[in-house]
Design an enzyme around this catalytic site. Sequence first.
Site, PDB file in Angstrom:
ATOM      1  N   ALA A 193      47.692  46.113  51.016  1.00 54.52           N
ATOM      2  CA  ALA A 193      46.852  45.411  51.812  1.00 54.52           C
ATOM      3  C   ALA A 193      47.297  43.863  51.230  1.00 54.52           C
ATOM      4  O   ALA A 193      47.024  43.625  49.859  1.00 54.52           O
ATOM      5  CB  ALA A 193      45.406  45.652  51.576  1.00 54.52           C
ATOM      6  N   HIS A 205      43.065  27.776  50.375  1.00 59.00           N
ATOM      7  CA  HIS A 205      43.295  28.662  49.015  1.00 59.00           C
ATOM      8  C   HIS A 205      43.330  27.735  47.939  1.00 59.00           C
ATOM      9  O   HIS A 205      43.838  26.519  48.161  1.00 59.00           O
ATOM     10  CB  HIS A 205      44.527  29.729  49.063  1.00 59.00           C
ATOM     11  CG  HIS A 205      44.066  31.037  49.719  1.00 59.00           C
ATOM     12  ND1 HIS A 205      44.346  31.081  51.107  1.00 59.00           N
ATOM     13  CD2 HIS A 205      43.851  32.106  49.360  1.00 59.00           C
ATOM     14  CE1 HIS A 205      43.982  32.112  51.622  1.00 59.00           C
ATOM     15  NE2 HIS A 205      43.707  32.966  50.411  1.00 59.00           N
ATOM     16  N   LYS A 237      48.249  28.888  44.598  1.00 56.09           N
ATOM     17  CA  LYS A 237      48.785  29.775  45.441  1.00 56.09           C
ATOM     18  C   LYS A 237      50.131  29.211  45.915  1.00 56.09           C
ATOM     19  O   LYS A 237      50.370  28.323  46.433  1.00 56.09           O
ATOM     20  CB  LYS A 237      48.007  30.424  46.476  1.00 56.09           C
ATOM     21  CG  LYS A 237      48.519  31.254  47.680  1.00 56.09           C
ATOM     22  CD  LYS A 237      47.283  31.574  48.401  1.00 56.09           C
ATOM     23  CE  LYS A 237      47.826  32.782  49.270  1.00 56.09           C
ATOM     24  NZ  LYS A 237      48.104  34.139  48.603  1.00 56.09           N
TER      25      LYS A 237
HETATM   26  P1  NAD Z   1      49.242  34.894  39.239  1.00 56.36           P
HETATM   27  O1  NAD Z   1      50.318  33.845  39.347  1.00 56.36           O
HETATM   28  O2  NAD Z   1      47.871  34.363  38.417  1.00 56.36           O
HETATM   29  O3  NAD Z   1      49.499  36.293  38.166  1.00 56.36           O
HETATM   30  C1  NAD Z   1      50.753  36.842  38.606  1.00 56.36           C
HETATM   31  C2  NAD Z   1      51.106  37.817  37.473  1.00 56.36           C
HETATM   32  O4  NAD Z   1      52.386  38.405  37.486  1.00 56.36           O
HETATM   33  C3  NAD Z   1      51.509  36.484  35.917  1.00 56.36           C
HETATM   34  O5  NAD Z   1      50.867  37.090  35.063  1.00 56.36           O
HETATM   35  C4  NAD Z   1      52.816  36.861  35.938  1.00 56.36           C
HETATM   36  O6  NAD Z   1      53.617  36.466  34.756  1.00 56.36           O
HETATM   37  C5  NAD Z   1      53.108  38.286  36.267  1.00 56.36           C
HETATM   38  N1  NAD Z   1      54.596  38.729  36.606  1.00 56.36           N
HETATM   39  C6  NAD Z   1      55.524  37.860  37.147  1.00 56.36           C
HETATM   40  N2  NAD Z   1      56.661  38.653  37.463  1.00 56.36           N
HETATM   41  C7  NAD Z   1      56.343  39.780  36.746  1.00 56.36           C
HETATM   42  C8  NAD Z   1      57.351  40.922  36.712  1.00 56.36           C
HETATM   43  N3  NAD Z   1      58.437  40.849  36.999  1.00 56.36           N
HETATM   44  N4  NAD Z   1      56.706  42.087  36.151  1.00 56.36           N
HETATM   45  C9  NAD Z   1      55.407  42.074  35.874  1.00 56.36           C
HETATM   46  N5  NAD Z   1      54.608  40.875  35.769  1.00 56.36           N
HETATM   47  C10 NAD Z   1      55.143  39.974  36.471  1.00 56.36           C
HETATM   48  O7  NAD Z   1      48.762  35.184  40.483  1.00 56.36           O
HETATM   49  P2  NAD Z   1      47.373  36.010  41.020  1.00 56.36           P
HETATM   50  O8  NAD Z   1      46.715  35.029  41.644  1.00 56.36           O
HETATM   51  O9  NAD Z   1      46.985  37.262  39.984  1.00 56.36           O
HETATM   52  O10 NAD Z   1      47.942  36.941  42.213  1.00 56.36           O
HETATM   53  C11 NAD Z   1      49.420  37.864  42.082  1.00 56.36           C
HETATM   54  C12 NAD Z   1      49.583  38.195  43.417  1.00 56.36           C
HETATM   55  O11 NAD Z   1      48.449  39.299  44.270  1.00 56.36           O
HETATM   56  C13 NAD Z   1      49.868  37.389  44.615  1.00 56.36           C
HETATM   57  O12 NAD Z   1      50.833  37.933  45.482  1.00 56.36           O
HETATM   58  C14 NAD Z   1      48.695  37.068  45.409  1.00 56.36           C
HETATM   59  O13 NAD Z   1      48.875  36.228  46.739  1.00 56.36           O
HETATM   60  C15 NAD Z   1      48.115  38.377  45.402  1.00 56.36           C
HETATM   61  N6  NAD Z   1      46.857  38.524  45.749  1.00 56.36           N
HETATM   62  C16 NAD Z   1      46.320  39.614  46.319  1.00 56.36           C
HETATM   63  C17 NAD Z   1      44.947  39.738  46.864  1.00 56.36           C
HETATM   64  C18 NAD Z   1      44.726  41.196  47.415  1.00 56.36           C
HETATM   65  O14 NAD Z   1      43.400  41.401  47.623  1.00 56.36           O
HETATM   66  N7  NAD Z   1      45.620  41.894  48.061  1.00 56.36           N
HETATM   67  C19 NAD Z   1      44.112  39.019  46.191  1.00 56.36           C
HETATM   68  C20 NAD Z   1      44.290  37.892  45.458  1.00 56.36           C
HETATM   69  C21 NAD Z   1      45.926  37.826  44.939  1.00 56.36           C
END
Ligand code: NAD
Length: 273
Positions: A126, A159, A163
Amino acid sequence: MTNEPQLVPIHVVGARGRMGTSIIREVVQSENFILEGAVDRTGGPGLGHDAGRLVGLTETGVKVGEVLEPRPGTVVLDFSLPEATPKNLARCVEHNVPLVCGTTGGGEVVEQLIREASASIPIVYAANFSAGVTMLIALAGIAARSLGPKWEAEIVELHHRHKKDAPSGTALRIAHEVASSRDQTLSEIFVADRSTRHQARSANEVGIFGMRGGDSVGEHTLMLLSDGERLELTHRATDRRIFARGALRAARWVVDKPPGVYDMRDVLGIEPV
Ligand code: NAD
């Protein structure tokens, strides 16, 4: 026989990110989940440190690692980067564990990999795990279908400044819902930039505008516009915990599901109209 809910072991990918941190906090403070693993990127912050301590809570005995090795019975929650999702999918298939995937921005390539992996494991995928947004998407489909194609659809989203992907996965999901309610595909109707077109809007296009700035957790408005009236459906998220709680609700739900791709509508039990 007891009705006590089963303790669900959780393995978080993207553990040091905004979402990963929020999920780990919820897990550590919940009686229904237990933290089983926490993974972040190679060379990332916090590697080797206790995942509970890193989020300002009690020690969990789980150190942040760089390799996803989920044990059977665990549910993996992936909130990292789309580049990481293919490897995470392969790991979940290899270890035969369910996946809750919230990472956005992977496009059709990642979605195809998710469909392939769902032949052997259950996956809840999702773009937005909030219950309110899930309802907004369902209502978007009902409204667009019922009002008909003469009502023009436009989507605005806002956002936080960090982002990376735009438009948001949720905005695209709302547009997809409008498109499919009119027997069209997203690529046929989606317009993100009108600056060079020098032409009036066509009948079926859906404009999506992404604003970035401040600390907004996420806002989405679908406008359905007609002559003399306009319907606006808006959702505003004010606390990131809604996504973490929704993702954990999905994790509990998916534990005993057969292989397949599911979304939050399935988790919430929203019937197709
Ligand atoms: P963020 O940048 O704060 O965190 C991402 C994390 O992933 C970081 O700690 C980074 O070091 C880590 N990462 C990067 N490459 C990696 C790898 N190869 N293996 C493991 N970890 C790795 O981002 P965020 O705000 O936490 O969002 C993360 C994702 O979730 C984004 O794609 C965002 O759009 C999505 N998101 C989805 C929802 C939802 O409800 N579906 C809600 C918020 C964010």
